[in-house]
Design a protein around this motif. Structure first.
Motif, mmCIF file in Angstrom:
data_model
loop_
_atom_site.group_PDB
_atom_site.id
_atom_site.type_symbol
_atom_site.label_atom_id
_atom_site.label_comp_id
_atom_site.label_asym_id
_atom_site.label_seq_id
_atom_site.Cartn_x
_atom_site.Cartn_y
_atom_site.Cartn_z
ATOM 1 N N ARG B 194 0.833 -1.197 0.000
ATOM 2 C CA ARG B 194 0.000 0.000 0.000
ATOM 3 C C ARG B 194 0.869 1.248 0.000
ATOM 4 O O ARG B 194 0.562 2.246 -0.651
ATOM 5 C CB ARG B 194 -0.931 0.004 1.203
ATOM 6 N N LEU B 195 1.978 1.169 0.718
ATOM 7 C CA LEU B 195 2.914 2.293 0.772
ATOM 8 C C LEU B 195 3.466 2.591 -0.632
ATOM 9 O O LEU B 195 3.616 3.742 -1.032
ATOM 10 C CB LEU B 195 4.065 1.911 1.707
ATOM 11 N N ILE B 196 3.742 1.521 -1.358
ATOM 12 C CA ILE B 196 4.262 1.677 -2.720
ATOM 13 C C ILE B 196 3.225 2.361 -3.603
ATOM 14 O O ILE B 196 3.526 3.319 -4.317
ATOM 15 C CB ILE B 196 4.645 0.300 -3.305
ATOM 16 N N THR B 197 1.984 1.882 -3.537
ATOM 17 C CA THR B 197 0.907 2.473 -4.324
ATOM 18 C C THR B 197 0.769 3.957 -3.995
ATOM 19 O O THR B 197 0.661 4.809 -4.881
ATOM 20 C CB THR B 197 -0.427 1.766 -4.021
ATOM 21 N N LEU B 198 0.793 4.249 -2.700
ATOM 22 C CA LEU B 198 0.650 5.630 -2.233
ATOM 23 C C LEU B 198 1.779 6.503 -2.780
ATOM 24 O O LEU B 198 1.549 7.625 -3.239
ATOM 25 C CB LEU B 198 0.691 5.628 -0.710
ATOM 26 N N THR B 199 2.997 5.968 -2.725
ATOM 27 C CA THR B 199 4.149 6.722 -3.218
ATOM 28 C C THR B 199 3.984 7.056 -4.683
ATOM 29 O O THR B 199 4.246 8.182 -5.103
ATOM 30 C CB THR B 199 5.444 5.896 -3.055
ATOM 31 N N TYR B 200 3.537 6.060 -5.456
ATOM 32 C CA TYR B 200 3.379 6.323 -6.885
ATOM 33 C C TYR B 200 2.322 7.405 -7.100
ATOM 34 O O TYR B 200 2.529 8.339 -7.870
ATOM 35 C CB TYR B 200 3.012 5.052 -7.649
ATOM 36 N N GLY B 201 1.189 7.284 -6.381
ATOM 37 C CA GLY B 201 0.136 8.295 -6.493
ATOM 38 C C GLY B 201 0.684 9.674 -6.158
ATOM 39 O O GLY B 201 0.403 10.658 -6.848
ATOM 40 N N LEU B 202 1.505 9.739 -5.124
ATOM 41 C CA LEU B 202 2.084 11.007 -4.682
ATOM 42 C C LEU B 202 3.022 11.587 -5.745
ATOM 43 O O LEU B 202 2.946 12.766 -6.075
ATOM 44 C CB LEU B 202 2.874 10.754 -3.400
ATOM 45 N N GLY B 203 3.889 10.736 -6.277
ATOM 46 C CA GLY B 203 4.836 11.187 -7.292
ATOM 47 C C GLY B 203 4.108 11.687 -8.532
ATOM 48 O O GLY B 203 4.453 12.736 -9.097
ATOM 49 N N VAL B 204 3.067 10.959 -8.927
ATOM 50 C CA VAL B 204 2.289 11.347 -10.095
ATOM 51 C C VAL B 204 1.552 12.651 -9.813
ATOM 52 O O VAL B 204 1.501 13.555 -10.657
ATOM 53 C CB VAL B 204 1.294 10.220 -10.474
ATOM 54 N N GLY B 205 1.000 12.770 -8.594
ATOM 55 C CA GLY B 205 0.306 13.999 -8.218
ATOM 56 C C GLY B 205 1.243 15.200 -8.277
ATOM 57 O O GLY B 205 0.866 16.282 -8.723
ATOM 58 N N LEU B 206 2.487 14.973 -7.883
ATOM 59 C CA LEU B 206 3.499 16.033 -7.919
ATOM 60 C C LEU B 206 3.738 16.496 -9.359
ATOM 61 O O LEU B 206 3.835 17.697 -9.628
ATOM 62 C CB LEU B 206 4.786 15.483 -7.317
ATOM 63 N N ALA B 207 3.815 15.512 -10.269
ATOM 64 C CA ALA B 207 3.995 15.856 -11.690
ATOM 65 C C ALA B 207 2.795 16.653 -12.180
ATOM 66 O O ALA B 207 2.928 17.656 -12.895
ATOM 67 C CB ALA B 207 4.168 14.592 -12.521
ATOM 68 N N ALA B 208 1.589 16.215 -11.778
ATOM 69 C CA ALA B 208 0.375 16.896 -12.222
ATOM 70 C C ALA B 208 0.321 18.311 -11.660
ATOM 71 O O ALA B 208 -0.098 19.253 -12.348
ATOM 72 C CB ALA B 208 -0.859 16.110 -11.788
ATOM 73 N N LEU B 209 0.757 18.484 -10.417
ATOM 74 C CA LEU B 209 0.777 19.811 -9.797
ATOM 75 C C LEU B 209 1.687 20.741 -10.599
ATOM 76 O O LEU B 209 1.341 21.901 -10.865
ATOM 77 C CB LEU B 209 1.264 19.673 -8.355
ATOM 78 N N ALA B 210 2.844 20.224 -10.998
ATOM 79 C CA ALA B 210 3.745 21.004 -11.841
ATOM 80 C C ALA B 210 3.036 21.376 -13.136
ATOM 81 O O ALA B 210 3.162 22.498 -13.633
ATOM 82 C CB ALA B 210 5.018 20.216 -12.131
ATOM 83 N N GLY B 211 2.249 20.438 -13.677
ATOM 84 C CA GLY B 211 1.510 20.687 -14.911
ATOM 85 C C GLY B 211 0.492 21.813 -14.736
ATOM 86 O O GLY B 211 0.361 22.686 -15.596
ATOM 87 N N VAL B 212 -0.228 21.812 -13.612
ATOM 88 C CA VAL B 212 -1.213 22.874 -13.360
ATOM 89 C C VAL B 212 -0.508 24.219 -13.279
ATOM 90 O O VAL B 212 -0.956 25.206 -13.867
ATOM 91 C CB VAL B 212 -1.991 22.614 -12.047
ATOM 92 N N LEU B 213 0.629 24.251 -12.568
ATOM 93 C CA LEU B 213 1.378 25.508 -12.447
ATOM 94 C C LEU B 213 1.870 25.987 -13.817
ATOM 95 O O LEU B 213 1.970 27.178 -14.066
ATOM 96 C CB LEU B 213 2.575 25.317 -11.510
ATOM 97 N N ALA B 214 2.179 25.024 -14.701
ATOM 98 C CA ALA B 214 2.725 25.386 -16.011
ATOM 99 C C ALA B 214 1.636 25.883 -16.959
ATOM 100 O O ALA B 214 1.916 26.629 -17.893
ATOM 101 C CB ALA B 214 3.440 24.194 -16.630
ATOM 102 N N ALA B 215 0.373 25.463 -16.708
ATOM 103 C CA ALA B 215 -0.706 25.753 -17.662
ATOM 104 C C ALA B 215 -0.808 27.238 -18.036
ATOM 105 O O ALA B 215 -0.871 27.562 -19.222
ATOM 106 C CB ALA B 215 -2.034 25.227 -17.122
ATOM 107 N N PRO B 216 -0.795 28.185 -17.085
ATOM 108 C CA PRO B 216 -0.927 29.592 -17.484
ATOM 109 C C PRO B 216 0.316 30.145 -18.182
ATOM 110 O O PRO B 216 0.245 31.196 -18.812
ATOM 111 C CB PRO B 216 -1.149 30.329 -16.157
ATOM 112 N N ILE B 217 1.454 29.474 -18.048
ATOM 113 C CA ILE B 217 2.687 29.980 -18.671
ATOM 114 C C ILE B 217 2.832 29.428 -20.075
ATOM 115 O O ILE B 217 3.178 30.134 -21.016
ATOM 116 C CB ILE B 217 3.924 29.579 -17.835
#
Lengths: 309, 293
Positions: B194-217
């Motif tokens: 479960r920890l592994i699954t959570l980590t992957y979700g977290l890492g992917v969420g981090l990438a997506a967060l970067a994507g949201v920040l990049a959207a207006p630029i």
């Protein structure tokens, strides 16, 4: 081993008569990619080195060929030679750096270098940038003896080049050098303790593979008469991995089968645009999850089981 | 106004700011890659596609439901992170016992599928995302758009929060322990899968967060992550994936180097990071912050 010999004989006969029922330009393109995939497989399948940047050798060799034949107006043989030598040299430089890291880092480093070469090609004047090198003339080979303007004649030249490349790889794999490579692939520490300088073997394998990928790339430029950015792009590096994987890593004929499957697929799906990528991606996923041995590997396994049972 | 080596300060600071912003994205993305690699032993080639999905999620949320940027900043990473969790549960967990190579190939294939589908649905030209905080400050020597300043600060906060979460909290301690020795940690009654699954979700969420920040630029487009992920790989090779702080410092530092190159020798600006990579490989093959095994 007689089955293998019969198999090869049949394949060569098939290759000789193929232009009578298939479009020669398609066959030549497939042969170029088949050689490219075999060169890649020499590295991954037999030395255990996963290069994710092989397009830099394939694509750059195309540019070298085009430049020598078109801008310098020299013989096509010299163009091929320039392609091979240039790619091998590029392989020496990038390989010497990349083998300093192992495993997955090696793949990322080769990928990064290929991207660097790609950016270089966009800007460098001699590649023609976005337009590429176009209209590379098809000059006769051997000082005018073999006119290659006719696709059917050129097909046999390309077939000869392919067979030369394939035979070279076959020879390398079954040489003592190839055995050492396999030993390093399976257990590098042990090979080192036996006194083999693993890094030297890896580097030589990398240069060989780069040079042969260059031969494939230069030949492709000779056939298609152009060299473009597509051939140095990361997507091409991915394609060659896919070809080797589909056919079967570490089987000598696998990449050839894989290349023909993928090129045929691209031919039929070209009209669907983005879906070629989607399907290629899906094939990656399915192969990694379910058929890691590839077509040839799975067939060989099935054949073995049938004979045993 | 003063001049530096014949470069007008507006150009210099403008490029430095751009470099800092690029560096912010390198840092966030290489951080996610490092976290995922540490736990899953998989180099997540899908990272660029997931970054793109974050930007698209924000764009669609705004276009279809009228959800503003600030809400998307939380919602979009959660959606994409959940998608990541599904990917991990259905596909990735089947290949952990195999060579690293297969994780690389599997995630590469997934990236092709995702990017191909987005390209098919929305084309590759891209769509603009409205700037949530227009305007800016005049600093005297340059004009600083507010949103860009916000991105740099937000990225720093995100990176430091991730560092804190992994290095200083109990969950982070579990994570680090499970990275070192999963079997032993399981024996203590901690659910490692479960920890592994959570980590992957977290890492992917981090990438997506970067994507949201990049959207207006940037333009929101299906292929916005393709080249970025390749540069981030080079960043990861330079920094080494052993250290979280190392990833952050390397990311920002390389962004700045890229910005400076744009000022002093523009033709090399695309390739400078790869040149740095080659130099690091020559001098310290394990990477600036990596440990040799």
């Amino acid at each position: 081993m007689t089955t293998q010999r019969v198999g090869y004989a049949l394949l060569i006969v098939l290759a000789l008569v193929a232009p009578t029922f298939a479009y020669p330009v398609f066959l030549m393109k497939a042969l170029c990619f088949a050689l490219f995939a075999c060169a890649f497989n020499l590295l991954l399948g037999y030395a255990g080195l996963m290069s994710f940047g092989h397009a830099m050798f394939f694509g750059m060799a195309g540019y070298f060929y085009g430049h020598v034949v078109k801008a310098w107006d020299m013989a096509p043989e010299l163009g091929l030679l320039a392609g091979v030598a240039g790619a091998a040299l590029l392989g020496l430089v990038t390989g010497a750096l990349a083998i300093r890291r192992q495993g997955i880092y090696f793949a990322m480093i080769t990928l990064a270098f290929a991207q660097m070469v790609y950016f270089f090609c966009i800007q460098a004047p001699f590649t023609g940038g976005e337009d590429g090198l176009q209209g590379i003339p098809r000059k006769a080979l051997l000082g005018g003896l073999i006119p290659i303007k006719d696709d059917k004649v050129l097909y046999y030249v390309v077939l000869a080049i392919f067979l030369f490349g394939y035979a070279t790889i076959y020879r390398v794999i079954y040489s003592p050098f190839g055995q050492v490579l396999k030993a390093i692939r399976d257990n590098e520490q042990r090979a080192l303790s036996l006194g083999y300088e693993a890094d030297r073997y890896k580097l030589l394998a990398f240069v060989l593979s780069a040079g042969l990928a260059g031969l494939a790339g230069a030949t492709k430029a000779m056939v298609q008469q152009f060299a473009t950015l597509t051939d140095v792009a990361a997507s091409t590096s991915g394609e060659v991995v896919l070809m080797a994987l589909v056919g079967g890593l570490g089987t000598i004929i696998g990449p050839v089968v894989g290349a023909f499957i993928i090129i045929t697929m691209q031919n039929y799906l070209a009209a669907t645009g983005e879906f070629v990528l989607v399907i290629q991606g899906a094939i990656f996923v399915v192969i990694v999850l379910a058929f890691r041995k590839g077509v040839v590997g799975e067939l060989a396994e099935w054949w073995k089981r049938r004979r045993a049972g | 106004m003063f001049e530096l080596l014949g470069i007008p300060p507006q150009a210099l600071f403008g490029q430095l700011l751009l470099g800092l912003i690029n560096g912010a994205f390198y840092a966030m993305l290489s951080l996610g890659l490092a976290v995922i690699f540490g736990m899953l032993n998989v180099i997540n080639f899908t990272h660029g596609a997931q970054y793109m999905m974050g930007a698209f999620a924000a764009w669609l949320l705004l276009g279809i439901l009228g959800i503003p940027f600030w809400v998307s900043l939380v919602v979009a990473p959660v959606i994409v992170g959940l998608f990541g969790i599904v990917l991990e549960k259905v596909l990735l967990k089947r290949i952990y016992h195999l060579d690293h190579l297969y994780g690389f190939l599997l995630t590469f294939g997934l990236a092709l599928v995702i990017e191909g589908l987005f390209q098919w649905k929305w084309g590759s030209s891209g769509a603009p995302y409205p700037n949530p905080i227009p305007g800016g400050f005049n600093l005297g020597f340059m004009f600083l758009p507010t949103y860009r300043a916000f991105v740099v600060v937000a990225a720093l906060v995100i990176c430091l929060a991730t560092w804190y979460g992994i290095e200083r909290t109990r969950l982070g301690a579990y994570l680090r322990a499970a990275t070192e020795n999963p079997t032993l940690v399981r024996a203590f009654g901690i659910n490692v899968p479960r920890l592994i699954t959570l980590t992957y979700g977290l890492g992917v969420g981090l990438a997506a967060l970067a994507g949201v920040l990049a959207a207006p630029i940037q333009q929101v487009s299906a292929l916005m992550g393709v080249n970025l992920v390749l540069v981030v790989f080079a960043v990861v090779v330079i920094g080494g994936m052993g250290s979280i702080m190392g990833s952050i410092v390397t990311g920002f530092g390389l962004g700045l180097i890229e910005g400076l190159t744009k000022v002093f020798y523009p033709p090399a600006s695309n390739t400078v990071i790869f040149v740095v990579m080659a130099l690091v490989l020559l001098i310290k093959p394990a990477g600036l912050f990596g440990q040799t095994k």
